[in-house]
Every structure is written in structure tokens, then in C-alpha cells.
Design an enzyme around this catalytic site. Structure first.
Site, PDB file in Angstrom:
ATOM      1  N   HIS A 105       0.866  -1.068  -0.017  1.00  0.00           N
ATOM      2  CA  HIS A 105       0.130   0.001  -0.028  1.00  0.00           C
ATOM      3  C   HIS A 105       1.039   1.296  -0.063  1.00  0.00           C
ATOM      4  CE1 HIS A 105      -2.853   2.835   1.612  1.00  0.00           C
ATOM      5  NE2 HIS A 105      -3.778   2.037   1.501  1.00  0.00           N
ATOM      6  N   ASP A 182       2.798  -4.757   7.995  1.00  0.00           N
ATOM      7  CA  ASP A 182       1.724  -3.829   8.035  1.00  0.00           C
ATOM      8  C   ASP A 182       0.549  -5.097   7.975  1.00  0.00           C
ATOM      9  OD1 ASP A 182      -0.566  -2.770   6.983  1.00  0.00           O
ATOM     10  OD2 ASP A 182       0.549  -1.788   5.014  1.00  0.00           O
ATOM     11  N   GLN A 185      -4.569  -5.388   6.856  1.00  0.00           N
ATOM     12  CA  GLN A 185      -5.412  -6.418   6.353  1.00  0.00           C
ATOM     13  C   GLN A 185      -5.549  -7.832   7.000  1.00  0.00           C
ATOM     14  OE1 GLN A 185      -7.615  -5.503   4.158  1.00  0.00           O
ATOM     15  NE2 GLN A 185      -7.325  -3.408   3.683  1.00  0.00           N
ATOM     16  N   LYS A 208     -10.646  -0.672  10.587  1.00  0.00           N
ATOM     17  CA  LYS A 208     -10.636  -2.093   9.765  1.00  0.00           C
ATOM     18  C   LYS A 208     -11.146  -3.176  10.844  1.00  0.00           C
ATOM     19  CE  LYS A 208      -7.516  -0.750   6.367  1.00  0.00           C
ATOM     20  NZ  LYS A 208      -7.947  -0.126   5.033  1.00  0.00           N
ATOM     21  N   CYS A 347      -4.668   2.540  -3.578  1.00  0.00           N
ATOM     22  CA  CYS A 347      -3.462   3.021  -3.117  1.00  0.00           C
ATOM     23  C   CYS A 347      -2.316   1.897  -3.184  1.00  0.00           C
ATOM     24  CB  CYS A 347      -3.635   3.334  -1.530  1.00  0.00           C
ATOM     25  SG  CYS A 347      -4.951   4.507  -1.324  1.00  0.00           S
TER      26      CYS A 347
HETATM   27  N1  PLP Z   1      -1.786  -0.973   4.660  1.00  0.00           N
HETATM   28  C1  PLP Z   1      -2.639  -1.674   3.930  1.00  0.00           C
HETATM   29  C2  PLP Z   1      -2.318  -3.029   3.513  1.00  0.00           C
HETATM   30  C3  PLP Z   1      -3.951  -1.223   3.861  1.00  0.00           C
HETATM   31  O1  PLP Z   1      -4.968  -1.867   3.168  1.00  0.00           O
HETATM   32  C4  PLP Z   1      -4.316   0.273   4.120  1.00  0.00           C
HETATM   33  C5  PLP Z   1      -5.603   0.815   4.257  1.00  0.00           C
HETATM   34  O2  PLP Z   1      -6.301   0.412   3.306  1.00  0.00           O
HETATM   35  C6  PLP Z   1      -3.282   1.077   4.763  1.00  0.00           C
HETATM   36  C7  PLP Z   1      -1.995   0.392   4.999  1.00  0.00           C
HETATM   37  C8  PLP Z   1      -3.577   2.477   5.447  1.00  0.00           C
HETATM   38  O3  PLP Z   1      -4.479   2.252   6.363  1.00  0.00           O
HETATM   39  P1  PLP Z   1      -5.086   3.831   7.013  1.00  0.00           P
HETATM   40  O4  PLP Z   1      -5.389   4.298   5.890  1.00  0.00           O
HETATM   41  O5  PLP Z   1      -6.031   3.099   8.043  1.00  0.00           O
HETATM   42  O6  PLP Z   1      -3.837   4.310   7.904  1.00  0.00           O
END
Ligand code: PLP
Length: 390
Positions: A105, A182, A185, A208, A347
Site C-alpha cells: 500500500h 503491515d 489487512q 478496519k 492505493c
Molecule cells: N496498509 C494496507 C495493506 C492497507 O490496506 C491500508 C488501508 O487500506 C493501509 C495500510 C492504510 O491504512 P489507514 O488508511 O487506515 O492508515
């Protein structure tokens, strides 16, 4: 939605909230609201207790050794930025290397790019194959004495790939590199044990995991967090302030400057209780069943291609494209049937570039989804395709 019952297939973006989370937050604001830490009156003492309980709940949820290793942030993005800034300041020097994977992401790419630019370090990318699987042989070659940190998602939001994170962490440690997982998910969908993984950092977002927006978690090993400088300065993160010198608070407060997101933290506590009552194993099993059921139904739709076909376990989402139809049109037409899916690059523009596409349609599931919803989704999808092609 448009006169139809809502079918919500966008939980990978953000999850719907159980009543208990909404209730807990509104009860707090209505009946128990006060600041934390700073006051001696009963209302504030109770608010502080409730807020501290969430730290313990998150510790339990992640199987962390100590609650001091749980830092409250605003979300996954802020957690990663915090580590990039503070770990970077403490440990990264010119010529050092940071590794990310080809399926990250943006929030697990850009903070490392900023760090590398600032410190004269080098960002390297672990490649993947056409199925959306990381190439572990290439990863082994990339790891070396200069690698300071590896940052990889446990489950990809764009492809659904479940990465072999435990093995990757072990490989990084053998070369003396630290590892940030990370978990944006994965935390909502599978049981997580940071000690079993031996993760140095693990990050996720409250919104999430059925909790509120504006709250996230950074887990970090105590000995590392202790060596890292604060991310922001302000109230709460200090021990003693004078104009000539300031000393900092102990963990976790060193990394929590300012009045925290009290209601959001308390709401996250309710969400974690709820998830644990449903049971993370149950959640994992049901979502795997939904994925199997949905994949079996859509894979034979003419012209439909699933983007991300990792052979090992996959997370509960399907990214797809259909020949001759823009994903945006699929999303817009499904919306008229009350079905919420995500379209775009999720993203993860480098993932789209890898597959030579600009976007996909993505249906992502949570434990509150049903097979009946999938049946409805598949029949509406087929209708949309017929409509557009005729
Ligand atoms: N990393 C992953 C794999 C994600 O799916 C997301 C959000 O979609 C993020 C990071 C970023 O999360 P946040 O926007 O809640 O900070």
C-alpha cells in the site's frame, strides 16, 4: 441503497461497526466523558481506567509481551510514519537499505521513500510473480548486511495474497535486519501473535477491525522502542520540561504526545472485545468459505480475470477486471443494485503498473457477509456485463 438492501463488500477499505462500538462511544461522551491522565477527580480516573483497558486488550489481541509495547496512533499510516521517522533517526545511515515488497500500500512505500531521501539510504523492492506471490529467492538475495529494515504487509489489500511473513521475518533476522509487518489487512481477519511471528513492529488500523476511525496501533519490541527518539513533542510524552532541556516519559507515553483520541481508544476496546467474542478463528474460517464460494462462482464468467491468484492461502477479497469494461462502470452499475465494491488502484499503484492496468474492481468480505449476498452480487454482476456489452 437505491431502494435495495445494502450489500457491503468494501470491508478492506473500512469495516462496518457493531452496535456495541457505537453504544460504547456514545455512552462515554454522554455519561463518562473526561480527559485522561491529568486529573484527580473521579470522572477522569474512570476515563483513564477505561482508556488503559484498551491497551491491555490490544496487548492480548496481538499476544504482545507487555502493554508498554502498544502505542496508540491515528492509524496504520501514522504508525508506519512513526517508525520510519523514529527508527530511521536512530538506526538508518547513508548507504543503508530498506526493503519493501512489490505489493505494498502507498502508506508502506512513501514513508520509507521520504526516509531514504533524507538519510541517503536506498529503497529496494522484493519482486513478485504474475500470481501475486513474493519471490523469496530474490528476497534472500536482496537481504544483506546493509539492510536495516524490511516492511511488508501480511495480507495484500490489492491482491489478497497472504505473505509468508513468519519465514520472511526469520530470514531478515538472520541478516540482522528488523521487520515491520503491515497488519492493516490481517489483524481484522486472522489471529495474530506478534511473539510467535517475532515481529519487531506490527501496525494496524482501528477502523478496519470494526472500531472507530482515527485510532491505530503500533506494536514495537520494547528494546527497540526504547532506543528510538520521540515522533512528536508535546504534553504527556515528557517527564520534565525546562527551556534548556526536556526529558521524556517512559513507554508507551514517549510516543503519545498530546491529549489522546480518548473516545476512539475506548471504542476500539469495545471492537476488540466484540471480535474476540466472535472468535478470530471463526472469522478466518467463515471468510475463507466466502472467498471459496465467491471465487467458484465468478471465475468462469467470460472475460473476467482475477488479479492476484496466490496458490497458498488468500485473504477474503477478490480483485478483478473484465475484458472491455472499465472497473468504474462495474462499480457504478453494482451500486445501483445496492452493492458497494471498491474500484480504483487501491492505493497500490505499483501493483497496477506491474499488471499493466490502471485499476481493478474489488469485492472484499468480512464475517458479517453471507453467501446469499454473494449470489446476489454474482447475478447483478452478470446482468451489468450483459447490459454494458449489448
Ligand atoms: N496498509 C494496507 C495493506 C492497507 O490496506 C491500508 C488501508 O487500506 C493501509 C495500510 C492504510 O491504512 P489507514 O488508511 O487506515 O492508515
Amino acid at each position: 441503497m437505491h431502494g435495495k438492501p445494502l450489500v457491503y463488500f468494501d470491508s478492506a477499505a473500512t469495516a462496518q461497526k457493531p452496535s456495541i462500538v457505537i453504544q460504547t462511544i456514545s455512552d462515554f461522551y454522554r455519561d463518562h466523558y473526561a480527559t485522561v491522565h491529568r486529573a484527580i477527580y473521579e470522572l477522569a480516573i474512570r476515563a483513564t481506567e477505561q482508556y488503559q483497558q484498551t491497551r491491555q486488550k490490544v496487548q492480548r489481541f496481538l499476544h504482545a509481551k507487555k502493554r508498554e509495547e502498544i502505542i496508540f496512533t491515528r492509524g496504520t499510516t501514522e504508525s508506519i510514519n512513526l517508525v520510519a521517522y523514529s527508527f530511521g533517526k536512530a538506526f538508518v545511515k547513508p548507504g543503508d537499505e530498506i526493503l519493501v515488497s512489490a505489493m505494498e500500500h502507498h502508506s508502506n512505500i512513501v514513508p520509507w521513500q521520504i526516509l531514504c531521501e533524507e538519510r541517503g539510504a536506498v529503497l529496494k523492492v522484493i519482486p513478485m510473480n504474475e500470481k501475486g506471490e513474493l519471490l523469496l529467492d530474490e528476497y534472500a538475495h536482496l537481504l544483506n548486511k546493509r539492510t536495516k529494515l524490511v516492511a511488508v504487509n501480511q495480507i495484500s489489500n490489492a491482491l489478497g495474497t497472504v505473505n509468508p511473513i513468519k519465514k520472511m521475518i526469520q530470514m531478515a533476522h538472520e541478516k540482522g535486519a528488523k521487520f515491520l509487518v503491515d497488519g492493516a489487512q490481517s489483524a481484522p481477519h486472522i489471529p495474530v501473535d506478534v511473539q510467535d511471528l517475532d515481529a519487531d513492529f506490527f501496525v494496524f488500523s482501528g477502523h478496519k477491525v470494526m472500531g472507530p476511525t482515527g485510532i491505530g496501533i503500533l506494536y514495537g519490541k520494547e528494546e527497540l522502542l526504547n532506543q528510538m527518539p520521540p515522533y512528536q513533542g508535546g504534553g504527556d510524552m515528557i517527564e520534565k520540561v525546562t527551556f534548556s532541556h526536556t526529558t521524556y516519559n517512559t513507554l508507551p507515553f514517549k510516543f503519545e504526545a498530546g491529549t489522546p483520541m480518548i473516545a476512539e481508544i475506548i471504542g476500539l476496546g469495545a471492537a476488540i472485545d466484540y471480535m474476540e467474542q466472535v472468535g478470530m478463528e471463526n472469522i478466518q474460517q467463515w471468510e475463507a468459505e466466502l472467498l471459496r464460494y465467491a471465487t467458484a462462482q465468478i471465475k468462469d464468467i467470460p472475460g473476467l480475470h482475477i488479479v492476484g491468484q496466490a496458490a497458498e492461502k488468500r485473504g477474503g477479497l477478490i480483485s478483478f477486471i473484465i475484458d472491455g469494461i472499465h472497473p468504474l462502470d462495474i462499480g457504478s452499475l453494482l451500486d445501483l443494485h445496492g452493492i458497494a465494491i471498491r474500484t480504483g488502484h487501491h492505493c497500490a499503484q505499483p501493483v497496477m503498473d506491474f499488471f499493466h492496468i490502471s485499476s481493478t474492481a474489488r469485492a472484499s468480505f468480512a464475517f458479517y457477509n453471507t453467501k446469499e449476498e454473494i449470489d446476489y452480487f454474482v447475478s447483478c454482476l452478470q446482468e451489468c456485463i450483459r447490459k454494458i456489452k449489448n
